[in-house]
Design a protein around this motif. Structure first.
Motif, PDB file in Angstrom:
ATOM      1  N   VAL A 109      -1.883  -5.624  15.188  1.00 19.39           N
ATOM      2  CA  VAL A 109      -2.059  -6.397  13.951  1.00 19.39           C
ATOM      3  C   VAL A 109      -3.517  -6.286  13.476  1.00 19.39           C
ATOM      4  O   VAL A 109      -3.782  -6.025  12.298  1.00 19.39           O
ATOM      5  N   GLU A 110      -4.461  -6.453  14.381  1.00 14.63           N
ATOM      6  CA  GLU A 110      -5.867  -6.407  13.974  1.00 14.63           C
ATOM      7  C   GLU A 110      -6.238  -5.006  13.475  1.00 14.63           C
ATOM      8  O   GLU A 110      -6.949  -4.864  12.469  1.00 14.63           O
ATOM      9  N   ALA A 111      -5.748  -3.978  14.151  1.00 15.66           N
ATOM     10  CA  ALA A 111      -6.069  -2.601  13.725  1.00 15.66           C
ATOM     11  C   ALA A 111      -5.488  -2.336  12.336  1.00 15.66           C
ATOM     12  O   ALA A 111      -6.148  -1.732  11.483  1.00 15.66           O
ATOM     13  N   LEU A 112      -4.267  -2.801  12.102  1.00 14.25           N
ATOM     14  CA  LEU A 112      -3.658  -2.581  10.785  1.00 14.25           C
ATOM     15  C   LEU A 112      -4.399  -3.382   9.714  1.00 14.25           C
ATOM     16  O   LEU A 112      -4.599  -2.921   8.591  1.00 14.25           O
ATOM     17  N   TYR A 113      -4.844  -4.597  10.090  1.00 11.50           N
ATOM     18  CA  TYR A 113      -5.620  -5.421   9.150  1.00 11.50           C
ATOM     19  C   TYR A 113      -6.883  -4.663   8.733  1.00 11.50           C
ATOM     20  O   TYR A 113      -7.194  -4.545   7.543  1.00 11.50           O
ATOM     21  N   LEU A 114      -7.586  -4.106   9.729  1.00 15.81           N
ATOM     22  CA  LEU A 114      -8.841  -3.399   9.440  1.00 15.81           C
ATOM     23  C   LEU A 114      -8.573  -2.155   8.591  1.00 15.81           C
ATOM     24  O   LEU A 114      -9.321  -1.847   7.666  1.00 15.81           O
ATOM     25  N   ARG A 115      -7.485  -1.460   8.870  1.00 11.95           N
ATOM     26  CA  ARG A 115      -7.173  -0.255   8.084  1.00 11.95           C
ATOM     27  C   ARG A 115      -6.842  -0.638   6.647  1.00 11.95           C
ATOM     28  O   ARG A 115      -7.255   0.045   5.702  1.00 11.95           O
ATOM     29  N   LYS A 116      -6.100  -1.713   6.496  1.00 13.86           N
ATOM     30  CA  LYS A 116      -5.751  -2.165   5.133  1.00 13.86           C
ATOM     31  C   LYS A 116      -7.033  -2.514   4.365  1.00 13.86           C
ATOM     32  O   LYS A 116      -7.220  -2.110   3.214  1.00 13.86           O
ATOM     33  N   GLU A 117      -7.923  -3.257   5.038  1.00 17.16           N
ATOM     34  CA  GLU A 117      -9.182  -3.665   4.390  1.00 17.16           C
ATOM     35  C   GLU A 117     -10.005  -2.451   3.978  1.00 17.16           C
ATOM     36  O   GLU A 117     -10.660  -2.464   2.947  1.00 17.16           O
ATOM     37  N   LYS A 118      -9.969  -1.407   4.818  1.00 17.65           N
ATOM     38  CA  LYS A 118     -10.773  -0.207   4.521  1.00 17.65           C
ATOM     39  C   LYS A 118     -10.072   0.744   3.554  1.00 17.65           C
ATOM     40  O   LYS A 118     -10.582   1.812   3.251  1.00 17.65           O
ATOM     41  N   GLY A 119      -8.857   0.395   3.157  1.00 19.27           N
ATOM     42  CA  GLY A 119      -8.097   1.256   2.243  1.00 19.27           C
ATOM     43  C   GLY A 119      -7.581   2.520   2.929  1.00 19.27           C
ATOM     44  O   GLY A 119      -7.350   3.538   2.283  1.00 19.27           O
TER      45      GLY A 119
ATOM     46  N   ARG B 228      -1.250 -14.469  10.652  1.00 18.28           N
ATOM     47  CA  ARG B 228      -2.621 -14.102  10.308  1.00 18.28           C
ATOM     48  C   ARG B 228      -2.823 -14.145   8.798  1.00 18.28           C
ATOM     49  O   ARG B 228      -3.779 -14.714   8.289  1.00 18.28           O
ATOM     50  N   ASP B 229      -1.906 -13.503   8.063  1.00 18.81           N
ATOM     51  CA  ASP B 229      -2.079 -13.367   6.622  1.00 18.81           C
ATOM     52  C   ASP B 229      -0.781 -12.792   6.036  1.00 18.81           C
ATOM     53  O   ASP B 229      -0.445 -11.638   6.305  1.00 18.81           O
ATOM     54  N   PRO B 230      -0.067 -13.582   5.247  1.00 21.68           N
ATOM     55  CA  PRO B 230       1.215 -13.108   4.702  1.00 21.68           C
ATOM     56  C   PRO B 230       1.090 -11.795   3.921  1.00 21.68           C
ATOM     57  O   PRO B 230       2.010 -10.974   3.931  1.00 21.68           O
ATOM     58  N   ASN B 231      -0.082 -11.579   3.252  1.00 19.45           N
ATOM     59  CA  ASN B 231      -0.257 -10.315   2.514  1.00 19.45           C
ATOM     60  C   ASN B 231      -0.273  -9.126   3.460  1.00 19.45           C
ATOM     61  O   ASN B 231       0.249  -8.062   3.147  1.00 19.45           O
ATOM     62  N   LEU B 232      -0.896  -9.350   4.615  1.00 17.16           N
ATOM     63  CA  LEU B 232      -0.937  -8.290   5.626  1.00 17.16           C
ATOM     64  C   LEU B 232       0.488  -7.985   6.094  1.00 17.16           C
ATOM     65  O   LEU B 232       0.885  -6.818   6.203  1.00 17.16           O
ATOM     66  N   ALA B 233       1.246  -9.045   6.334  1.00 16.05           N
ATOM     67  CA  ALA B 233       2.626  -8.844   6.803  1.00 16.05           C
ATOM     68  C   ALA B 233       3.424  -8.050   5.761  1.00 16.05           C
ATOM     69  O   ALA B 233       4.160  -7.121   6.115  1.00 16.05           O
ATOM     70  N   ASN B 234       3.237  -8.361   4.475  1.00 18.69           N
ATOM     71  CA  ASN B 234       3.926  -7.612   3.411  1.00 18.69           C
ATOM     72  C   ASN B 234       3.533  -6.151   3.429  1.00 18.69           C
ATOM     73  O   ASN B 234       4.363  -5.257   3.311  1.00 18.69           O
ATOM     74  N   TRP B 235       2.228  -5.927   3.569  1.00 23.25           N
ATOM     75  CA  TRP B 235       1.706  -4.543   3.578  1.00 23.25           C
ATOM     76  C   TRP B 235       2.312  -3.761   4.746  1.00 23.25           C
ATOM     77  O   TRP B 235       2.729  -2.620   4.596  1.00 23.25           O
TER      78      TRP B 235
END
Ligand SMILES: NC(=O)c1ccc[n+]([C@@H]2O[C@H](COP(=O)([O-])OP(=O)(O)OC[C@H]3O[C@@H](n4cnc5c(N)ncnc54)[C@H](O)[C@@H]3O)[C@@H](O)[C@H]2O)c1
Length: 493
Positions: A168-178, A208-215
């Motif tokens: 989850v954290e790795a995907l969060y960081l990748r999403k943030e970095k585009g 953690r963050d519903p937007n992350l879950a959607n992504w």
């Protein structure tokens, strides 16, 4: 002297060594769980691909919990390790070269691991961390929010300890970095292992963050896989044999497994994958029928032999195979009580059962019944209880499954048939001990253990016929022991 680039030329000429340019490999897969199985399975397929088809897919090998020494050993030997194939007394050896990097959460720090997983070129995160690494409840395949480590990850998402937390954290960081996401591929023995992984990752991401879950829902895939190769835990004797195979060179990261290997993968990758189909891997649309076949016929019969064998004093699976009644009962279980429940098409299940029994006979393997008996609370549902539900719905007999389940109950009761204490290894060991201590050694014990709803659900304990069948088998094991109970059952077919 240890295995390394420097000592490769000293190996006996029969040993297959990486004959490709390892400098051309790129770390594109992060593997969580550098245990015996990964080394002898996924790493071997990928190594053959590099050696025979010029693949540049390399690994960063990661352990999050346990296995510090394996990671340290790997670092010290230029990321090389060996795998021996044990065909009775005829062994052959390969040195695998596809590992490029290795990290341990407690040694290198979780930040370093996250840094690697968020490199743009990482395309796959694959996993072999045993069932308990997913922190899930097998009866519902949902995340266990009472798990202490999951609680930690909910409170400290940037410093995760668990597999779902790290993903989850790795995907969060990748999403943030585009960045593009990666594919998450479980290679553990669970039914619909991709779905289980997706469930736990999405559940944690939502917190953690519903937007992350959607992504994640829209962009990440979790292909299911069926993995097969018997790879027993390495013992000091195996180590000695590996060293002999290597002409005296030591390899503490070495491992040994049976010659057979099979890998079926749902072909659903979001960021590319190695051409594994070139080395015999089956890439299919739907893995579920294969997974189910393997979990019920192989793993189900393995657990049956493990509990009944251990109780009777058989330390290894090949010892069980020397008892004709165990063989007859295991075959009956596979054909009559497991194969009959399956959806897989176009596979000769009689031939599959016979090939499994042949693999179990391999005296080179020394696969401990104790090792297979571990973590029963996480294994029984997919290996035995799903089939029991099929039989209850179809009014068909399930005597071997009932005996297998009762044998697990006898096993977790803590004493074998010779009166020796059993060392039980299970994430629910404390609960098991409490239930055993507070119940008498009769039908009460069965009732008490059936209260584990994470294992048996709410349906089975309330099914009178099921309870009767398991109780009858339990009392037989108590009164005449495992060996005779198996004999009586096998004689009745
Ligand atoms: N060994 C086999 O014959 C075999 C065959 C088919 C499938 N598998 C699958 O592979 C899994 C691993 O088997 P193995 O033989 O490599 O076992 P192993 O004990 O050698 O390795 C276990 C790995 O899991 C990691 N791990 C354990 N608990 C963890 C946790 N809570 N969180 C994170 N990581 C954790 C350890 O660091 C280690 O890398 C099995 O449970 C099964 O699902 C094994």
């Amino acid at each position: 002297m240890k295995l390394s680039i420097k000592t490769l030329p000293q190996l006996p000429k029969e040993v297959v060594v990486p004959n490709y340019d390892r400098n051309k490999l790129k770390t594109k897969i992060v593997h969580l769980g550098f245990g015996a199985f990964h080394r002898a399975h996924q790493a071997v397929f990928t190594d053959i691909l590099a050696a025979e088809h010029n693949s540049d897919w390399g690994y960063c090998e990661v352990n999050l919990i346990g296995g510090e020494k394996q990671i340290e050993d790997l670092k010290q030997q230029d990321y090389l390790f060996s795998i021996c194939e044990m065909a009775y007394d005829n062994w052959s050896t390969r040195v695998v070269g596809v590992a490029k990097e290795a990290l341990h959460a407690d040694i290198d720090g979780i930040a370093k691991i996250l840094e690697v997983i968020t490199r743009p070129e990482i395309a796959i995160v694959s996993i072999t961390v045993t069932e308990k690494g997913y922190c899930y409840l097998p009866a519902t395949a949902s995340i266990d929010t009472n798990n202490t480590l999951i609680k930690h990850d909910i409170e400290n998402p940037t410093k995760p300890k668990t597999v779902p937390g790290v993903i989850v954290e790795a995907l969060y960081l990748r999403k943030e970095k585009g960045l593009k996401p990666f594919t998450v591929m479980s290679c553990d023995n669970m039914p619909e292992n991709g779905h289980v992984t997706r469930n736990v990752v999405l559940a944690l991401a939502k917190l953690r963050d519903p937007n992350l879950a959607n992504w994640i829902e829209q962009n990440v895939t979790f292909p299911s896989t069926m993995v097969d190769r018997i790879v027993p835990a390495v013992t000091p004797e195996t180590m000695e044999k590996i060293q002999k195979q290597l002409g005296g060179i030591e390899d503490p990261a070495g491992v040994a497994g049976e010659p057979f290997k099979q890998w079926v993968i749902e072909d659903n990758f979001v960021n590319g994958r190695p051409d594994w189909q070139k080395v015999g891997v089956e890439l299919v649309n739907d893995v579920l029928p294969y997974e189910e076949m393997k979990l019920r016929m192989l793993n189900g019969s393995h657990s049956f032999l493990a509990y009944l064998g251990y109780l009777a004093g058989y330390l290894y699976i090949d010892e069980c195979m020397q008892d004709p009644f165990y063989v007859k009962a295991a075959r009956h279980l596979m054909i009559n009580e497991q194969a009959s429940t399956l959806r897989v098409k176009g596979v000769d299940l009689q031939a599959y059962a016979d090939s499994l029994l042949d693999r179990y006979r391999n005296t080179g393997l020394k696969h401990r019944t104790w090792q297979i008996a571990m973590d029963g609370t996480l294994k029984l549902p997919q290996r035995m209880l799903d089939s029991v539900r099929f039989h209850l719905a179809n009014n068909t007999p399930f005597d071997c499954l009932a005996l297998g389940i009762a044998a697990w109950m006898r096993y977790v009761s803590g004493t074998d048939d010779a009166g020796k204490a059993i060392e039980i290894s299970d994430p629910m060991v404390d609960k098991l001990k409490e239930l055993v201590a507070n119940s008498q050694d009769n039908q009460e014990r069965v009732k008490s253990l059936l209260l584990l709803s994470h294992v048996f659900g709410d349906d089975l304990p309330n099914n009178q016929y099921f309870v009767e069948q398991v109780t009858k088998a339990y009392l037989s094991l108590r009164d005449i022991g495992a060996k005779q109970s198996v004999e009586q059952l096998a004689e009745s077919f």
